[in-house]
Design a protein around this motif. Sequence first.
Motif, short mmCIF file in Angstrom:
data_model
loop_
_atom_site.label_atom_id
_atom_site.label_comp_id
_atom_site.label_asym_id
_atom_site.label_seq_id
_atom_site.Cartn_x
_atom_site.Cartn_y
_atom_site.Cartn_z
N ASP A 305 0.86 -1.17 0.00
CA ASP A 305 0.00 0.00 0.00
C ASP A 305 0.90 1.23 0.00
O ASP A 305 1.45 1.60 1.03
N THR A 306 1.08 1.84 -1.14
CA THR A 306 2.02 2.97 -1.25
C THR A 306 1.28 4.28 -1.46
O THR A 306 1.57 5.04 -2.37
N ARG A 307 0.30 4.53 -0.63
CA ARG A 307 -0.39 5.81 -0.69
C ARG A 307 0.59 6.93 -0.32
O ARG A 307 1.38 6.80 0.61
N THR A 308 0.48 8.03 -1.02
CA THR A 308 1.43 9.12 -0.83
C THR A 308 0.76 10.31 -0.15
O THR A 308 -0.42 10.28 0.19
N VAL A 315 6.44 8.59 -0.86
CA VAL A 315 5.84 7.47 -0.14
C VAL A 315 6.44 7.46 1.25
O VAL A 315 7.66 7.52 1.41
N TYR A 316 5.61 7.37 2.28
CA TYR A 316 6.10 7.41 3.65
C TYR A 316 6.88 6.14 3.99
O TYR A 316 6.59 5.06 3.45
N SER A 319 4.85 2.92 4.86
CA SER A 319 3.68 2.62 4.04
C SER A 319 3.69 1.17 3.58
O SER A 319 4.65 0.69 2.99
N ARG A 330 -3.89 -2.72 7.60
CA ARG A 330 -2.76 -1.82 7.44
C ARG A 330 -3.06 -0.49 8.13
O ARG A 330 -4.11 0.11 7.91
N THR A 332 -2.82 3.48 9.20
CA THR A 332 -2.89 4.69 8.40
C THR A 332 -2.17 5.85 9.10
O THR A 332 -2.25 5.99 10.33
N ARG A 333 -1.48 6.65 8.31
CA ARG A 333 -0.76 7.82 8.83
C ARG A 333 -1.69 9.03 8.84
O ARG A 333 -2.33 9.34 7.84
N TYR A 346 0.11 7.07 13.73
CA TYR A 346 -0.46 5.95 12.97
C TYR A 346 -1.57 5.32 13.79
O TYR A 346 -1.46 5.19 15.02
N ARG A 491 12.92 5.40 3.60
CA ARG A 491 12.11 4.40 2.91
C ARG A 491 12.97 3.26 2.36
O ARG A 491 12.61 2.10 2.46
#
Length: 536
Positions: A305-308, A315-316, A319, A330, A332-333, A346, A491
Amino acid sequence: MQKYRADAYLRVSYTADGCVESDSIANQKKLIEDFVAARPDIALVSDRVDDGYSGVLFDRPAFQEMMKDIEEGRINCVIVKDLSRLGREWIETGRYLQRVFPAYGVRFIAINDNIDTANVQSGDELTVSLKNILNDAYSHDISVKTRSALQTKRSQGDYVGACPIYGYRKDPENKNHLIVDKGAAQVIQEIYRRRLEGASAKKIAEVLNQRGVPSPLAHKINHGLPHPTGNFADSAHPKWSANTVLRILKDETYTGVLLQGRQGTYNLKEVIQRPATEWNRTENAHEAIISKHDFELVRRIAKLDTRTSPHGDQVYPFSGILVCGSCGGRMTRKTNTGGGRKRIYYHCPTGKKNGCEHPVMLREEALTECVRTSLQAHIRNVISMEELLNGMGAQSLEMDATASFKAQLSEHKAQLEQAQECRASLYENFTRGILTKEEYRDHKKRFTSQIDEARDAIAQLHEQLETGGSDTKHFWTERYREFAGTGTLDRRTVISLIQSIKVLGKEELEITYRWQDEYDQTLARLAAFKGGDLSG
């Protein structure tokens, strides 16, 4: 006497090995010019030349230009050396001869076949039809031989494509071998480096465009390299885009693997997508631009899950790695700016209302420090283990490790073949009504996932065996040594060394490191070796 304004239509095509047909453009042109010189009723207006185009298809550029001349009334006569120059597909060729040309009042002349539609006897329809059928049969025979020749070259590991991908060129001394295009290779390496550091594909494309780096298509045009329409381009303007970057990040060719035969054609018309089981795969076919290790890391990133951030720049670090220890979701930030203070934390998005029994909220600062401390300790342990192995010179350990890798490799290959066979049979079962559309999609997705996992495992094992050589025990410890001096937690470090982080509580994490099995197995072997040594 009627005067005819004529186009001389000239065409040659190429065989599988790049050789041209025996009817060269120069020979055809000379024959037609001599023919016209003896006939005062015909004047040549222009030559229309299709160099390197098959006679099976009729979307040839010069042929279309000739048709435009006809439609606009500039010519009323077409002259070719023989009927096969006009076309080798008998139905379409017949349509032009019997319908299109007569509709425009165009005279057609095929010199060597003695066909002249101004002379009724020589233009006998039966003779023309037979010649068209023979030309079509010849085309089919050539197509079969060409495919056979190409398949032979692919199976031998020879490159048979017309346009190498961005980053490679054809070797001037061997057209069936690829060599690195150094300028483009540096850009590709930068793309992989930025991706491993957490940059999104969109951000990478923006940076390259801002710096004025030519896109793959622009690079090929600037250097006079072959470039099919649309190759690595998303529009008519050759700029970098996220899709262009992603295609580069997914292409295994950059690791030295030559993949060919992904598509096929029938009679040069219908494009057929072949299943992966039928691809020709050649390891170490050319110099690698990207290491297998980095390529597999990028593939791993793509599956996470590479949500930015809202702007899609970065990417955090955690992530896709951080999971809730209670429900497995998973984490979430989130950013909280209440009270004039910025707090980043998180949390589990599932929450108690949706079934998570013990959701945890964890500050990013505390999480980062905890993971950094734990990782540094693990790196020190691995390096100490490596030093023990070096001091022991335990050849038996190496042999055991190699045997273990080979056994795992055989098992994963069997799993891969089984999954590929199952996926290949799905479509047939769907068309026969055995599977519904939903069942077909679900099964295909499941088997595709199994295939990807098996390929990842096989690639990693191959890398371990190749990198280790006679010193197989060190292949994974070297990965940790690369990050021994790392003071920050970015990362690249996280994705390279950590498989997952399970949050059990605010002060309790369960970190699973990469190569955990190898770590545990080496510990066990060291303990066994020490016991045997002491007893002796």
